[in-house]
Enzyme design. Structure first.
Site: not given
Length: 908
Positions: A713, A637, A110, A146, A763
């Site tokens: 970087c 992400g 179902h 049902d 941070k």
């Protein structure tokens, strides 16, 4: 599972057929199939499969008459000796003495999470009532409707724009088949539970019929949308337009400004609809909008809602001889499907002649086998159900006359930097800007003052799958896969030209979204992106030249005349996940090589800096890139990036970001052994000898640390300064810092803008606190600037020892970390410089070229700068060693990351 059962399958449809096939594959014996009689001369799919296997098939029109079981039918059923009845999808009422007859009773599938939505229209009501979860139940049949005990249940999320077909095809059908087989196994092994259904939350809704599917207009937009999608395709939600019943199909919530369009009066609606280039826009009583894609009239004709006012304006086409042949081939395909129809006339209606949705798939696949250049969708059949209309539609598609609608972009407009910038904010999938499937958005923030720039769509898992599917289709079957290399290069040159035309707008968006100083954004973020696309555009038609394709002498060449040669091929669908420090430039570095090689891509920009990627998507469409080649998914992400890394249809993933995330990506990518390239963290050493040109070393050293606010970087994460010049070097650096102007990045005189986002600033402040606690000397800075936004003072630490946290870990911010080394201790400082798990970049300042070259050989880094820093070029390979990753961006070597080599041997 150890035991096997004798089964009776009672039901119908492709779902029943698949359950039947899987149960037989698992070793269970199907002793009888009980299904519905043939319709229009065509057997049900379950009957066809069983008859092919020689399984007894019974086609009873009914099991009961006047409320009582038909004894002949019951006797025929009992004769097969089933131990379990399996009802995968059954529209007939089965007598209770049949239900209870087998040793193990009966189980039923179902399509709802019982006890909610009992009844025959469960999937419809799941959507109509706006449930957040859908699913299915396999339960033990009893004498109720049902109501029997639950054997097992499965559930899934309901997307904001999911239709009945979406839920069925994505989850209820494939997972339901698996669960039916699992349920039979559990019963066979005596492990199947019987869990009574709870009374709480139980609902029963009747079968939805056309007469009670009329749209009630005094409702919010979400309720209108749920009503329409809950009735799509059967029985169809409808309203009266121009005294005619018109059925609405393909709805989605529209979260945008009211589009331009022509008003259309709808009976009962307090506000006219708008026929727009994308479809019919209707309004809820809350003023919000729903977009309806297709409309169907009383005579069965279906049209795109955007064509409502021009539906009858298209003249019939005159067919060429080749097109007439195609028409006859398609007529033969129709005849093979509609075997009950003596002759396929122009007026023959596909569905009124007995075809169903399963026949749509068959028909399109048969056409594709004969005419691979003709790309048809299921929806096209519903739009042209009569044979003549279908041929006209097919010919128009083959000729390319069904021209694409102009790209529709809903912008956020910002008056900034003496211009009005137009910023897209939706996901870009298959050549269209669309809202996220679940409607979720998030705010992207201007780091200069903390204000909201735009509310951006946050791509869901469904959106990721859509984007990958679009990229896969474009690669395997689309125009892109057939395009010659020179034409591909032409598109990339055109895109570079458009980026250059829009460079000031792109730089402005980059500046307000990432905090980059405008002059730097214009020269580097945007300027180098343009150069990158032009560089790789030039490579497109040269990939098979020189070492990229070669002939190879082999031992077996004689006497059989063998030839072996290699060729380079694109990999397929590539996922690209980029960071937030250079949003557009990181996109260009990876996607330009990817596209030049002939791949398609799904790009996930950083969550905090999505805007230039979305503007790039707009420009790529305007440059003429085919649909599906470039897809951009803003959002989380952890959600989107993770799904891309494990997606089975993604064959290559390029990632720039942190080392911990890179490690997780490698683990996920192992799921289908996709090719991976990683550009990860760095702690790049810069060694400054006492024989350097000091003022130049100070200037370059500051650039090595503070360029792009330190969010770089390859930033020099640690400076080693020879003892005899250490104090002078530090003094000069501090003097120069005091001259730097910190402020609005759009001010042309600003030297130092805000950090990218608030969490990163926090941070960095913590990083500086740690340095002080460990005993390093804070010479300058280390604090947040007292002004709105996320500004940090350029910072200098000295007396940094090798064991300290700030000596080992990357700050990714404007923090200069200085350590002394003894005069003349070349090998000692080299050991200290290499004593890190990172190896992205490095530098050395000295007038002694022999010493410089010796140092460059010994430094364990992918890039070494001598008497300079940050000098990257589009033609020079870029990438790291050790835990800074592997693989190269830029230069000829970057192409290798997006190509595979095939060896071909021919005997002639």
């Amino acid at each position: 599972y150890q035991h096997k059962l004798k089964l009776a399958l009672i039901g119908q449809s492709i779902f029943g057929q698949e359950v039947y096939n899987k149960l037989r594959e698992e070793g269970h014996k199907v002793v009888g199939v009980f299904t519905v009689p043939d319709k229009n001369g065509q057997a049900d799919p379950l009957a066809l499969a069983a008859e092919k296997d020689g399984t007894p098939v019974f086609k009873f029109p009914r099991w009961r008459a006047k409320g009582k079981p038909i004894q002949e039918v019951v006797a025929a059923y009992k004769s097969v000796g089933a131990e379990l009845n399996v009802l995968p999808f059954c529209t007939q009422f089965i007598p209770i003495d049949v239900i209870d007859f087998p040793k193990h009773g009966s189980i039923i599938y179902h399509p709802s999470i019982l006890p909610r939505h009992r009844g025959a229209s469960a999937i419809n009501w799941t959507l109509i009532q706006g449930d957040k979860k859908a699913g299915f139940t396999i339960f033990w049949a009893d004498d109720g409707l049902d109501t029997g005990p639950i054997l097992l249940q499965r559930e899934c999320e309901v997307g904001q724009n999911d239709t009945v077909d979406d839920l069925y095809n994505r989850f209820l059908f494939p997972e339901g088949i698996k669960a039916m087989v699992e349920a039979v196994h559990l019963i066979a092994d005596g492990k199947a539970p019987r869990i009574p259904q709870p009374k709480e939350g139980a609902t029963y809704e009747g079968i939805q019929k056309k007469e009670n599917a009329e749209i009630s207009w005094d409702q919010p937009a979400t309720a209108l949308h749920n009503w329409i999608r809950g009735h799509d395709k059967v029985p169809g939600a409808w309203a009266k337009i121009d005294d005619q019943v018109v059925t609405f199909y393909g709805s989605s919530l529209l979260d945008a400004s009211v589009p331009a369009g022509r008003e259309l009066a709808i009976k009962g609606a307090s506000r006219p609809g708008l026929v727009t280039k994308n479809g019919l826009v209707i309004f809820g009583n809350d003023g919000k909008m729903v977009l309806v894609r297709n409309l169907q009239f009383e005579d069965g004709k279906m049209i795109p809602a955007s064509k409502y006012f021009s539906a009858d304006e298209t003249a019939a086409l005159e067919l060429t001889e080749e097109e007439k042949k195609m028409a006859e081939d398609i007529r033969a395909i129709w005849k093979g499907i509609l075997s009950n129809v003596a002759v396929i006339e122009d007026s023959t209606d596909f569905f009124k002649s007995g075809a169903s949705s399963m026949h749509v798939v068959r028909m399109l696949e048969e056409i594709k086998q004969k005419y691979s250049g003709l790309q048809l969708q299921n929806e096209d059949v519903y739009m042209a159900t009569k044979f003549a209309d279908f041929i006209q539609m097919a010919v128009r598609k083959l000729r390319g006359e069904d021209k694409e609608e102009e790209l529709v972009v809903d912008y956020v407009l910002k008056n900034v930097n003496n211009m009005t910038v137009k910023i897209p904010y939706q996901c870009f999938i298959n050549g269209q800007f669309i809202n996220a499937d679940d409607g979720k958005t998030y705010d992207t923030i201007n780091p200069t003052d903390g204000s909201v720039i735009a509310s951006v769509s946050s791509a869901s898992l469904v959106d990721v799958d859509k984007a990958v599917a679009a990229a896969k289709e474009a690669f395997e079957n689309g125009e892109w896969g057939k395009m010659n290399a020179r034409e591909r290069g032409r598109l990339m040159y055109r895109l570079a030209d458009l980026m250059e035309e829009h460079q000031e707008e792109l730089a402005t968006i980059e500046s307000i979204d990432s905090g980059a100083v405008y002059t730097l954004a214009l020269k580097t973020h945007v300027g180098m992106s343009v150069q990158t696309f032009r560089y790789f555009a030039g490579w497109c038609d040269k990939i098979q030249a020189s070492e990229y394709g070669a002939t190879i002498p082999i031992n077996q060449a004689r006497p059989n005349h063998n030839l072996t040669f290699t060729k380079k091929e694109p990999i397929g669908v590539c996922a690209i996940v980029i960071p937030w420090n250079y949003p557009l430039m990181m996109l260009a570095w990876k996607s330009a090589a990817c596209l030049a090689a002939g791949n398609t891509l799904v790009l996930k920009p950083a969550q905090v800096t999505p805007l230039t990627s979305l503007k790039f998507a707009e420009l790529s469409a305007k440059a003429g890139f085919p649909k599906g080649v470039i897809n951009i998914l803003p959002g989380s992400g952890g959600l989107g990036g993770q799904r891309l890394s494990e997606h089975p249809d993604v064959r290559k993933l390029g990632f720039t970001g942190s080392t911990p995330t890179g490690k997780k990506i490698m683990q996920s990518a192992a799921s289908n052994l996709k090719k991976v390239s990683l550009e990860l963290g760095g702690k790049s050493p810069l060694i400054i000898f006492n024989d350097c040109e000091l003022d130049r070393a100070v200037k370059m050293g500051m650039g090595a640390v503070y360029f792009n606010k330190g969010e770089n970087c390859i930033a020099a994460g640690r400076l080693f300064v020879e003892e005899s010049i250490h104090d002078d070097f530090v003094r000069k650096v501090v003097e120069e810092i005091k001259k730097m102007k910190i402020g609005d990045p759009l001010d042309r005189s600003t030297d130092h803008g805000p950090q990218n986002h608030k969490a990163h600033l926090e941070k960095l402040l913590q990083y500086c606190e740690t340095g002080v606690k460990e005993g390093a000397t804070l010479v300058y800075g280390g604090r947040q600037v007292n002004r709105p936004g996320f500004f940090m003072e350029p910072t200098v630490f000295t007396d940094v020892e090798d064991h300290m946290y700030i000596a080992q870990e990357e700050s990714f911010g404007p923090v200069m970390v200085i350590s002394k080394f003894k005069n003349g201790d070349v090998d000692g400082v080299l050991r200290r410089a290499n004593s890190t798990e990172y190896g992205l970049a490095s530098g050395v300042f000295t007038r002694d070229i022999s010493k410089a070259l010796y140092i460059s050989e010994k430094l364990e880094a992918g890039t070494v700068f001598i008497n300079t820093y940050n000098k990257t070029d589009v033609a020079a390979p870029f990438g790291g060693f050790k835990q800074s990753g592997f693989g190269k961006d830029l230069g000829e070597e970057a192409l290798h990351e997006y190509l595979r080599t095939k060896a071909i041997t021919v005997e002639y």
